[in-house]
Design a protein around this motif. Structure first.
Motif, PDB file in Angstrom:
ATOM      1  N   GLY A   6       0.594  -1.774   0.071  1.00 51.87           N
ATOM      2  CA  GLY A   6       0.094  -0.260  -0.031  1.00 51.87           C
ATOM      3  C   GLY A   6       0.276   1.142  -0.408  1.00 51.87           C
ATOM      4  N   LYS A   7       2.062   1.615  -0.072  1.00 50.81           N
ATOM      5  CA  LYS A   7       2.913   2.602   0.208  1.00 50.81           C
ATOM      6  C   LYS A   7       3.375   2.159  -1.998  1.00 50.81           C
ATOM      7  N   SER A   8       3.774   3.393  -1.866  1.00 48.54           N
ATOM      8  CA  SER A   8       4.825   3.401  -3.115  1.00 48.54           C
ATOM      9  C   SER A   8       6.234   2.796  -3.472  1.00 48.54           C
ATOM     10  N   THR A  39      -0.120  12.829  -2.750  1.00 49.51           N
ATOM     11  CA  THR A  39      -0.071  11.691  -1.375  1.00 49.51           C
ATOM     12  C   THR A  39       0.883  10.220  -1.819  1.00 49.51           C
ATOM     13  N   ASP A  40       1.348  10.092  -0.889  1.00 48.98           N
ATOM     14  CA  ASP A  40       1.925   8.354  -0.980  1.00 48.98           C
ATOM     15  C   ASP A  40       0.463   7.445  -1.265  1.00 48.98           C
ATOM     16  N   ARG A  41      -0.919   7.857  -0.950  1.00 55.41           N
ATOM     17  CA  ARG A  41      -2.137   6.830  -1.220  1.00 55.41           C
ATOM     18  C   ARG A  41      -2.055   7.148  -2.234  1.00 55.41           C
ATOM     19  N   GLN A  42      -2.249   8.316  -2.427  1.00 54.88           N
ATOM     20  CA  GLN A  42      -2.686   9.100  -3.897  1.00 54.88           C
ATOM     21  C   GLN A  42      -2.205   8.506  -5.167  1.00 54.88           C
ATOM     22  N   VAL A  81      -0.370   5.888  -5.334  1.00 52.86           N
ATOM     23  CA  VAL A  81      -0.492   3.989  -5.143  1.00 52.86           C
ATOM     24  C   VAL A  81      -1.516   4.297  -5.657  1.00 52.86           C
ATOM     25  N   THR A  82      -3.429   4.434  -5.281  1.00 54.70           N
ATOM     26  CA  THR A  82      -4.505   4.300  -6.303  1.00 54.70           C
ATOM     27  C   THR A  82      -4.669   4.540  -7.746  1.00 54.70           C
ATOM     28  N   ASP A 127       4.833  10.639   1.837  1.00 56.50           N
ATOM     29  CA  ASP A 127       4.215  12.143   2.828  1.00 56.50           C
ATOM     30  C   ASP A 127       5.264  12.729   3.546  1.00 56.50           C
TER      31      ASP A 127
END
Length: 679
Positions: A43-45, A392-395, A397-398, A534
């Motif tokens: 889940g981390k880029s 962000t990192d989450r974005q 990965v999405t 982040d």
């Protein structure tokens, strides 16, 4: 639809659906184990895109081998041996080894000059700004899309031809399971599936090679040689010495070798997936992992292509062969049926089902790498760069997940168009280099030549592609008096077009760079490429290092921290230091001085290995054999036996060694699982 089928549609659907689902479940479990017991969160880029840059030598070797074990190495090597004889599989193997060795050199150099890069296109943007970045995005996408489409076209046509599964259904279902596990697991998932694919595929390849050779209808090494000599008049090969299949003097084979060696170099240099595997590998693993794969990959086309291709030639018109009383048609050969028809005739339906399994392993391993590569381009080089620079990192990965899904849908549409347009494996293999090769040398110059100007890097691949297409089409017209899917898929136009497309950008780049605006690039600019996360907004220097002022360097040496800590001999992993850029004038290399010295040592080894591979496989080995001579029986025996021994070496290098190299991670995972069960 196929002219006739070898297995039922149920078997075909069972393979493409069942295996896709099986690997999706395996990867879901593997991702959970990685997160729970190895602290590896997809889940981390950094984990999703470059596997936290912690992949060891064994798994790197296995993944590179698997990514380069295209269906070409199995199916296409048999076709080329069928066409041109015993020389073609050897030229096939030498081309693959050379290409991986080139990537080993590029991989270690990029760790020295751009250690925090995630894609090769990040490097291009830092050097040539947005316009150059966009041009190379297009070139990389063309390469990845055509390469991936070639695999799915071949796979779908073979599944259709063997089982009768509708061509559209096969085209849609083959990439479906790959999309699922790649979207969930990221790059590390492709490393794990690559290992499983490689292990299964290589065991099957060895089985097919030995079982066909020892089959009573082939008669072993002596029996195959005797049959080749007895039927020599029935398969005279134009351009071969005395028309023989067992001479190394083959005009067609050497032209094919040229197309493969240089044209298909784009499938490494212009494929983001190969760069990502080098980014993902540990400092100590890049060069040995890639070069071990370069040696191992030789085994696939050499032994398998030789045995299957020659056996098909001498048996195709004998009772019991599936094509009897006729031989292969041009369509059947071009579409890749030499391999499955031969093993079905000699080994039966069970072996044919095994071929479908091998086909699935080969196609999906390549498709998964392509999906990660394209999703990285879409998420990193397009979304993060031009759509949402503050993502962000989450974005990220999405966006990567969505990129995998988008590529899966898009490539399916492209593949359907190629299938219904009449393309087959041979046409795609011959013509693809013309469109994929122009960016090779401008990309290599990006890392090696500080003098290449921005205008040269942008213009030379565009001009090279135009020049290659003109030569390709005009040669088709000149030789065959027509320009259609048949004439453009002939060997000679592909050779001339591919050479023009590959080498003309060198001339364009040099001329534009020397006669245009004078630019000299500072390699330290690549240090501005930073890790993603982040937390990187926090200006923290790791491990007590002091910032260093960037200055121009003209060699592989770069600005480093003053820390001189030696590599840890117990972990075998040199020290890595977090990079932080305080302002435009202060740059710190993420590796300390001893680690950079270590990398420069491997850089020299990579050069030596590449030069050695070129000298041995381009000159010292083939030139003495390229003469008016037909293999004698003892020499033929030794040739094939040595090729089979090389297959077992490959098995040790890419299946056994990765287990040994990664045993600590495997044991940690097993202990964690057992502990949880007891609780």
């Amino acid at each position: 639809m196929a002219e006739f089928t070898l297995l039922s549609q149920g078997v075909g659907y069972g393979v493409v659906i069942g295996l896709g689902a099986f690997f999706a479940i395996i990867i879901l479990l593997a991702v959970k184990i990685q997160k729970d017991y190895l602290s590896e969160d997809s889940g981390k880029s950094e984990m999703f895109l470059v596997a936290n840059r912690t992949v060891g030598t064994g798994l790197t070797c296995s993944a590179v081998f698997s990514s380069w074990m295209w269906i070409n190495e199995t199916v296409f090597s048999c076709i080329m041996c069928y066409y041109y004889g015993i020389a073609a599989p050897m030229w096939f193997g030498t081309g693959l080894s050379f290409q991986i060795a080139v990537m080993a050199l590029l991989g270690v150099l990029v760790k020295i000059r751009a250690p925090n890069a995630h894609t090769s296109l990040e490097i291009v943007r830092r050097r040539y700004a947005s316009f150059g970045h966009i041009v190379f995005i297009v070139l990389n996408l063309i390469n990845n899309i055509l390469g991936c489409a070639t695999m799915i076209v071949t796979g779908s046509q073979l599944v259709n031809g063997i089982t009768g599964v509708h061509i559209a259904a096969a085209t849609i279902l083959i990439p479906f399971g790959v999309v699922i596990y790649t979207a969930v697991g990221g790059l590390k998932a492709t490393f794990l599936t690559d290992f499983l694919h490689t292990a299964i595929a290589l065991i099957l390849i060895i089985y097919f090679t030995i079982s066909v050779l020892t089959n009573e209808h082939v008669g072993g090494l002596d029996g195959l040689y005797d049959k080749l000599q007895a039927t020599a008049g029935d398969h005279y090969i134009k351009g071969n010495f005395e028309g023989s299949l067992i001479t190394f003097k083959s005009k067609g084979a050497i032209l094919f070798g040229i197309v493969l060696k240089f044209g298909n170099l784009a499938l490494v240099v212009m494929d983001t997936a190969f760069w990502q595997k080098s980014f993902a590998s540990e400092v100590r693993s890049t060069v040995p992992g890639y070069n071990l794969a370069a040696l191992a990959i030789f085994a696939i086309p050499w032994a398998l292509g030789t045995v299957i291709g020659l056996s098909a030639r001498v048996l195709e018109k004998t009772p019991g062969f599936v094509t009897y009383p006729d031989g292969f048609t041009a369509h059947q050969v071009g579409a890749g049926f030499v391999f499955p028809y031969t093993i079905h005739s000699l080994l039966g339906p069970g072996a044919t089902a095994g071929f479908l399994l091998l086909l699935f392993m080969s196609v999906t391993s390549t498709v998964s790498s392509s999906m990660i590569a394209v999703s990285s381009i879409l998420s990193f080089d397009i979304y993060r760069t031009y759509v949402n620079p503050r993502a962000t990192d989450r974005q990220i990965v999405t966006a990567s997940h969505l990129g995998v899904l988008f590529h899966g849908v898009f490539i399916t549409g492209i593949t359907l168009a190629l299938n219904y347009g009449g393309a087959d494996l041979t046409w795609l293999a011959y013509c693809m280099p013309i469109l994929t090769s122009p960016g090779i040398f401008p990309m290599i110059f990006t890392l090696f030549w500080s003098r290449q100007s921005k205008i040269a890097a942008i213009a030379s691949p565009i001009l090279g592609m135009l020049f290659g297409i003109i030569v390709w089409l005009s040669t088709s017209k000149s030789i065959y008096h027509a320009v259609d899917i048949t004439t453009t898929g002939m060997l000679a136009p592909a050779v001339y077009g591919g050479i023009a497309s590959l080498f003309s950008p060198i001339l364009f780049s040099v001329l534009i760079s020397y006669f245009g605006p004078k630019e000299l690039f500072d390699w330290n600019e690549f240090l501005r490429i930073d890790l993603v996360g982040d937390h990187l907004n926090e200006k923290i220097v790791g491990h007590g290092t002091k910032p260093a002022i960037a200055t121009h360097t003209s060699s592989t040496d770069v600005v480093t921290s003053p820390d001189t800590t030696r590599p840890n001999s117990e972990s075998k992993e040199p020290t890595k230091i977090s990079s932080t850029n305080f302002d435009d004038n202060v740059l710190i290399h993420p590796f300390d001085a001893s680690t950079l010295a270590y990398l420069n040592h491997w850089y020299k080894i990579a050069w030596a290995f590449l030069i050695g591979i070129v000298l041995i496989t381009f000159l010292l080995w083939p030139i003495p054999l390229y003469r008016d001579w037909v293999f004698t029986k003892p020499f033929f025996r030794g040739w094939v036996v040595f090729a089979i021994i090389w297959q077992f070496f490959a098995l040790g290098a890419v299946v056994v060694y990765p287990v040994y190299d990664g045993w600590s991670e495997i044991s940690r995972s097993v202990r964690g699982i057992l502990k949880n069960r007891r609780l």
